[in-house]
Design a protein around this motif. Structure first.
Motif, short mmCIF file in Angstrom:
data_model
loop_
_atom_site.label_atom_id
_atom_site.label_comp_id
_atom_site.label_asym_id
_atom_site.label_seq_id
_atom_site.Cartn_x
_atom_site.Cartn_y
_atom_site.Cartn_z
N THR A 76 16.55 -28.20 19.04
CA THR A 76 15.68 -27.09 18.67
C THR A 76 15.61 -27.01 17.14
O THR A 76 16.62 -27.14 16.47
CB THR A 76 16.20 -25.75 19.23
OG1 THR A 76 16.36 -25.87 20.64
CG2 THR A 76 15.22 -24.63 18.93
N VAL A 77 14.41 -26.80 16.62
CA VAL A 77 14.19 -26.76 15.18
C VAL A 77 13.55 -25.42 14.82
O VAL A 77 12.68 -24.92 15.54
CB VAL A 77 13.28 -27.92 14.73
CG1 VAL A 77 12.92 -27.81 13.26
CG2 VAL A 77 13.94 -29.27 15.00
N GLY A 78 13.99 -24.84 13.72
CA GLY A 78 13.41 -23.59 13.24
C GLY A 78 12.44 -23.85 12.09
O GLY A 78 12.62 -24.80 11.32
N ILE A 79 11.43 -23.02 11.99
CA ILE A 79 10.46 -23.14 10.89
C ILE A 79 10.06 -21.76 10.40
O ILE A 79 9.80 -20.86 11.21
CB ILE A 79 9.23 -23.96 11.33
CG1 ILE A 79 8.30 -24.23 10.16
CG2 ILE A 79 8.48 -23.28 12.49
CD1 ILE A 79 7.24 -25.27 10.45
N ILE A 80 10.08 -21.58 9.09
CA ILE A 80 9.68 -20.32 8.46
C ILE A 80 8.31 -20.54 7.82
O ILE A 80 8.16 -21.39 6.96
CB ILE A 80 10.70 -19.88 7.39
CG1 ILE A 80 12.09 -19.72 8.02
CG2 ILE A 80 10.27 -18.58 6.73
CD1 ILE A 80 13.21 -19.55 7.00
N VAL A 100 1.91 -26.91 9.02
CA VAL A 100 2.68 -26.40 10.15
C VAL A 100 2.28 -27.11 11.44
O VAL A 100 3.15 -27.53 12.23
CB VAL A 100 2.47 -24.87 10.29
CG1 VAL A 100 3.16 -24.35 11.55
CG2 VAL A 100 3.01 -24.14 9.07
N THR A 101 0.99 -27.27 11.66
CA THR A 101 0.50 -27.95 12.86
C THR A 101 1.02 -29.38 12.94
O THR A 101 1.46 -29.85 14.00
CB THR A 101 -1.04 -27.95 12.89
OG1 THR A 101 -1.51 -26.60 12.81
CG2 THR A 101 -1.56 -28.59 14.16
N SER A 102 0.98 -30.08 11.80
CA SER A 102 1.46 -31.46 11.76
C SER A 102 2.95 -31.53 12.09
O SER A 102 3.39 -32.40 12.85
CB SER A 102 1.20 -32.05 10.37
OG SER A 102 1.73 -33.35 10.27
N LYS A 103 3.74 -30.58 11.54
CA LYS A 103 5.18 -30.57 11.80
C LYS A 103 5.46 -30.23 13.26
O LYS A 103 6.38 -30.82 13.88
CB LYS A 103 5.87 -29.57 10.88
CG LYS A 103 7.40 -29.64 10.92
CD LYS A 103 7.89 -30.99 10.44
CE LYS A 103 9.39 -31.10 10.50
NZ LYS A 103 9.86 -32.45 10.06
N LEU A 104 4.72 -29.30 13.83
CA LEU A 104 4.91 -28.94 15.24
C LEU A 104 4.66 -30.14 16.14
O LEU A 104 5.42 -30.39 17.09
CB LEU A 104 3.99 -27.79 15.61
CG LEU A 104 4.29 -26.41 15.01
CD1 LEU A 104 3.25 -25.40 15.44
CD2 LEU A 104 5.68 -25.93 15.40
N ARG A 105 3.61 -30.88 15.87
CA ARG A 105 3.31 -32.06 16.68
C ARG A 105 4.43 -33.10 16.55
O ARG A 105 4.81 -33.75 17.54
CB ARG A 105 1.98 -32.66 16.25
CG ARG A 105 0.77 -31.81 16.65
CD ARG A 105 -0.50 -32.41 16.10
NE ARG A 105 -1.67 -31.62 16.49
CZ ARG A 105 -2.89 -31.81 16.00
NH1 ARG A 105 -3.10 -32.77 15.10
NH2 ARG A 105 -3.89 -31.06 16.41
N GLU A 106 4.94 -33.27 15.33
CA GLU A 106 6.01 -34.24 15.12
C GLU A 106 7.27 -33.85 15.88
O GLU A 106 7.90 -34.68 16.55
CB GLU A 106 6.31 -34.34 13.62
CG GLU A 106 7.46 -35.27 13.28
CD GLU A 106 7.84 -35.21 11.82
OE1 GLU A 106 8.98 -35.59 11.48
OE2 GLU A 106 7.01 -34.77 11.00
N VAL A 107 7.64 -32.58 15.80
CA VAL A 107 8.86 -32.10 16.47
C VAL A 107 8.70 -32.18 17.98
O VAL A 107 9.62 -32.65 18.69
CB VAL A 107 9.18 -30.66 16.03
CG1 VAL A 107 10.30 -30.07 16.87
CG2 VAL A 107 9.56 -30.63 14.55
N GLU A 108 7.56 -31.73 18.49
CA GLU A 108 7.34 -31.78 19.93
C GLU A 108 7.23 -33.21 20.43
O GLU A 108 7.62 -33.51 21.57
CB GLU A 108 6.09 -30.99 20.29
CG GLU A 108 6.25 -29.48 20.08
CD GLU A 108 4.94 -28.73 20.28
OE1 GLU A 108 3.91 -29.41 20.42
OE2 GLU A 108 4.97 -27.49 20.27
N GLY A 109 6.72 -34.10 19.58
CA GLY A 109 6.66 -35.51 19.96
C GLY A 109 8.03 -36.15 20.11
O GLY A 109 8.19 -37.12 20.85
#
Length: 289
Positions: A76-80, A100-109
């Motif tokens: 699990t990763v947190g993001i502010i 933020v969208t790019s990071k979310l896709r990377e983490v979920e990937g």
């Protein structure tokens, strides 16, 4: 002259809009100077607390704070996400939320989950729309950020990281470069990166007297250091917001002036055509008589 009356109405409407955008430009310019002063005033404190924290950590290699330990078990990763409460500031929020969208896709990937903290209305609305898990938020910060209002929501992620529930915490905000340029930034907040937390290089050594003990002092200091990083990010974002709004409102005022000029030209042409038509009818009627 129904067409001419309609054009006059449009000119009046655009003139009223120009008055509003010009006023907003002047207000943003005034707030921008104060926001820049506040941002620059916070930088020496941030630099000093970083130096002290790095020297303390180097002087006590036998103790390692949880903020310095890399974890990879919780998935699990947190993001502010730091954005503005209001709009009309150009692409400021859009550029940050794209990161933020790019990071979310990377983490979920990678098969990991996201827990988010939103600072600002625009970021909160975006995270809710995309279905992200928002654990806390802070909105209506105003023109003067206060640390006691910011640290409450953020502490949820800091405590979760200390307890091992998060593998990392990232911070997204817009960094102030100058009045015409603001840069969206995504950086790792926890674990604290070694390049951000380095002891001063020199020929001297640091020796400290601790009260009550080194572990307690380092724990408190590193928490203050992380809080300083978050406050600095919010201050940078506020300065960027006012600069972007001033530029956007100036552009809107200039565009309104151009539209008014074009509408006046069309109105004059229409009026002249109507006069010419009336004169032609009068001359034709006189000739027929």
């Amino acid at each position: 002259m129904a067409v001419g009356k309609e054009i006059r109405g449009k000119i009046k409407s655009v003139e009223n809009t120009k008055k509003i955008t010009k006023a907003m430009e002047m207000v943003a310019a005034s707030k921008m100077r104060k926001a820049q002063e506040r941002m620059r005033a916070a930088r020496p404190y941030s630099d000093k607390i970083r130096n002290i924290a790095s020297n303390l950590a180097a002087a006590n290699p036998e103790y390692t704070h949880p903020f310095l330990i890399k974890k990879d078990k919780s998935k699990t990763v947190g993001i502010i996400v730091v954005t503005t409460d209001k709009g009309l500031c150009g692409g400021l929020n859009t550029n940050a939320l794209r990161l933020v969208t790019s990071k979310l896709r990377e983490v979920e990937g990678q098969g990991n989950k996201i827990e988010a903290v939103a600072i600002g209305n625009k970021g909160l609305g975006f995270l809710n729309r995309i279905g992200a898990r928002v654990v806390s938020h802070a909105v209506q910060i105003g023109d003067t950020p206060h640390l006691d209002k910011l640290i409450g929501p953020v502490k949820v992620l800091l405590d979760a990281y200390q307890e091992g529930k998060l593998d990392a915490v990232y911070l997204v905000y817009t960094k102030f470069i100058n009045t015409m340029k603001q840069e969206p930034v995504l950086e790792q907040l926890l674990p604290l990166a070694s390049d951000r937390l380095q002891a001063d290089k020199g020929n001297h050594s640091w020796d400290y007297l601790y009260e009550p003990d080194p572990a307690t002092v380092i724990d408190e200091l590193l928490v203050r250091y992380v809080e300083a990083l978050i406050y600095q990010a919010v201050a940078e974002n506020l300065a960027s917001e006012q600069s972007a709004r001033m530029v956007a409102m100036k552009s809107a005022s200039d565009n309104a002036g151009n539209v008014i000029g074009e509408l006046k030209l069309i109105y004059n042409k229409t009026r002249q055509a109507a006069i010419t038509k009336e004169l032609s009818e009068i001359v034709a009627g006189a000739a027929a008589v």
